[in-house]
Design an enzyme around this catalytic site. Structure first.
Site: not given
Length: 571
Positions: A191, A432, A456
């Site tokens: 992130h 995902e 993911d």
């Protein structure tokens, strides 16, 4: 002495500046018996005053960079520093036990932290424990005369060097001063990397040795294009990289000419190239880069940058601000995706051995339904001001989607019956989890759209934690197994006449884009600074040829074989 090492290129560009080490200092001390109680108490007063001045400045910076609501956490810190009961207890400890200020501060604050953490039935009081812990670190830094680094206080051009960066750390960065980011840990899809791209700050992550090899004040080159890092370069190297930095800026200027053009292939096929955002403050980059929509609004940052669960009105204002600025262009909002590596300081999730496979995202929303309903009401109200789409993250089964849709319909009905205007919302899911990708034909009959979350999806398919450097080699976005799952999702959506987007980092990857164009992906959504580069690439590619490339890639055996295929066809 010049030092060269390599990491993972995480955000494009070249940065050259002095190193600023964002590393916690050693706050250890020896407990001592003192004779001059008054002098020791005065040290406490001085440390409290200096800490208050620090926090006041940090609060001001946070208000400027993040907004007033996100800066409220620092108001709580100021209240702790001004609390006469706590300062009185510290001074009394010095007088009674004849101990130095450091020992008194540690014992008293530990007592308060333990007391507040024990209040398991009072969420607000538990939050105060975190506030006291942060404040204590600052007080101790002043008592020990060591600097406590804080990204919000940077006021000169620097390369930020850290073991790792949390999303909240990255959110405090001022692009005027932070010219580059360099970390020991992390990968391209972490992130912090995503936030660096959003902020358009060159970054290299996963270097392993940055904080050990670089000292504060060293001149550092960070090449976010290749992953190369050079500390204390010689004059020739410095000149070479300065030219590379200038050349990249010139290339960006050429891409900028495409700001108002459509995203279209060489043979005239139109695509949507959108941007991913974390909050309304990201909108300047979205508009500056000519994004044709918001493909992913990560609403969890509203929760992560606050010191409380955001209220319905707070969320409504954040969503409304974005949809209004985008006009009739679609804004796809992902409902709260908390869990995994995204935590809230004020809401303790259960400890789990593998949180990425545990209680997160839609699983929390379907369990904590009032939190989910609050978010849905805010989204429904905001939909009247623009073109808003909603997607649910981490959907594994049809039952989960149906349960989430049922709650959505209930809240929509309540608002409409009370006279609240609601827009024409499209409802979709993120793909995902491989289970959902394999059942895409069934989901496609019930959803309005798909958005493929490749970060993911790759991790779950390859059974590899994207944040674990030891298995980093398994992060293979072009592995034919991944490509086959993606192709299955696109084909299933199109068979039902449904729209399919991609909002993972793969959507802006120059190797992946030609293959995805050949598969017929409708929307590519990425960090805003990548939009124009991707639009430029699309204009050079013929979709008929890319369809043939996609077929070859699907029939390949390895990730490397696919990379070679793309380079052979496109270069």
């Amino acid at each position: 002495m010049t030092k060269n090492f390599k990491g993972i290129a995480a955000s494009n560009g070249v940065a050259i500046a002095k190193a600023y080490l964002l590393v916690d200092p050693d706050l250890s001390f020896d407990k001592k018996t003192i004779n001059d109680v008054t002098a020791e108490q005065a040290r406490v007063d001085d440390a409290l005053k200096a800490s208050s001045e620090d926090v006041t400045l940090i609060k001001s910076k946070a208000e400027k960079n993040l907004g007033a609501s996100e800066a409220q956490v620092f108001e709580a810190h100021l209240m702790v520093l001004a609390d006469p009961e706590m300062s009185g207890a510290i001074k009394q400890k010095i007088a009674d036990d004849k101990v130095n200020a450091e020992a008194a501060v540690k014992e008293v604050t530990d007592m308060y932290i333990g007391m507040f953490e024990a209040m398991t039935d009072n969420e607000y009081m538990q939050e105060r424990a975190a506030d006291i812990r942060d404040v204590t670190k600052r007080i101790m830094s002043h008592l020990l005369h060591v600097s406590l680094p804080n990204p919000a206080l940077i006021d000169e051009e620097v390369v930020l060097v850290s073991k790792d960066l949390t999303p909240s750390d990255t959110a405090q960065l001022d692009r005027q001063f932070v010219k580059g980011i360099l970390t020991d840990l992390g990968g391209r899809t972490a992130h912090a990397s995503i936030m660096a791209r959003t902020l358009e700050i060159p970054a290299v992550v996963g270097s392993d040795v940055a904080t050990k090899e670089i000292s504060a004040g060293d001149l550092v080159i960070v090449d976010g294009l290749t992953g190369d890092v050079i500390a204390n370069p010689d004059d020739d190297t410095l000149a070479t990289y300065q030219k590379k930095a200038d050349d990249y800026l010139a290339q960006r200027a050429e891409w900028a000419k495409l700001k108002d053009e459509q995203s279209v292939s060489a043979d005239g096929k139109e695509f949507v190239v959108g941007a991913n955002i974390g909050s309304p403050k990201d909108m300047a980059a979205v508009l500056d880069n000519g994004s044709e929509g918001i493909g992913l609004y990560r609403t969890e940052f509203l929760y992560m940058e606050s010191d409380h669960l955001p209220t319905e009105d707070e969320q409504f204002e954040a969503y409304k601000a974005v949809v209004e600025k985008m006009g009739d262009k679609p804004v796809t909002v992902r409902t709260m995706d908390i869990g995994g590596d995204k935590h809230l300081s004020y809401w303790q999730l259960p400890e789990e051995e593998n949180p990425f496979l545990g209680y997160r995202a839609i699983r929390i929303s379907l369990d904590q339904t009032e939190i989910f309903r609050t978010q849905l009401r805010a989204l429904l109200r905001a939909s009247a001001f623009g073109n808003l789409w909603i997607m649910f993250p981490m959907i594994a089964t049809l039952g989960e989607f149906r349960a989430a849709k049922k709650i959505y319909i209930e809240e929509r009905t309540k608002l409409e019956e009370s006279g609240v205007k609601v827009g024409d919302i499209k409802l979709g899911i993120m793909i995902e989890i491989p289970a959902a990708a394999m059942l895409a034909d069934k989901f496609a009959k019930e959803v309005d759209f798909f958005s493929i979350g490749t970060n993911d999806l790759i991790g779950y398919t390859m059974a590899a934690d994207r944040g674990n450097d030891r298995v980093g080699y398994l992060y293979q976005p072009y592995n034919p197994s991944i490509l086959r799952l993606i192709n299955n999702v696109i084909a299933a959506a199109h068979n039902e006449g449904k729209f399919v987007a991609m909002c993972g980092e793969m959507a802006g990857d120059p190797i992946a884009v030609p293959i995805l164009m050949g598969m017929g992906l409708d929307e590519f959504s990425m960090s805003a600074p990548s939009v124009l580069q991707t639009r430029s690439l699309m204009k050079k590619l013929d979709t008929t040829k890319m369809a043939e490339l996609a077929k070859q890639a699907l029939d390949a055996e390895t990730n490397d074989e696919v990379i070679a295929l793309v380079k052979e066809v496109t270069q």
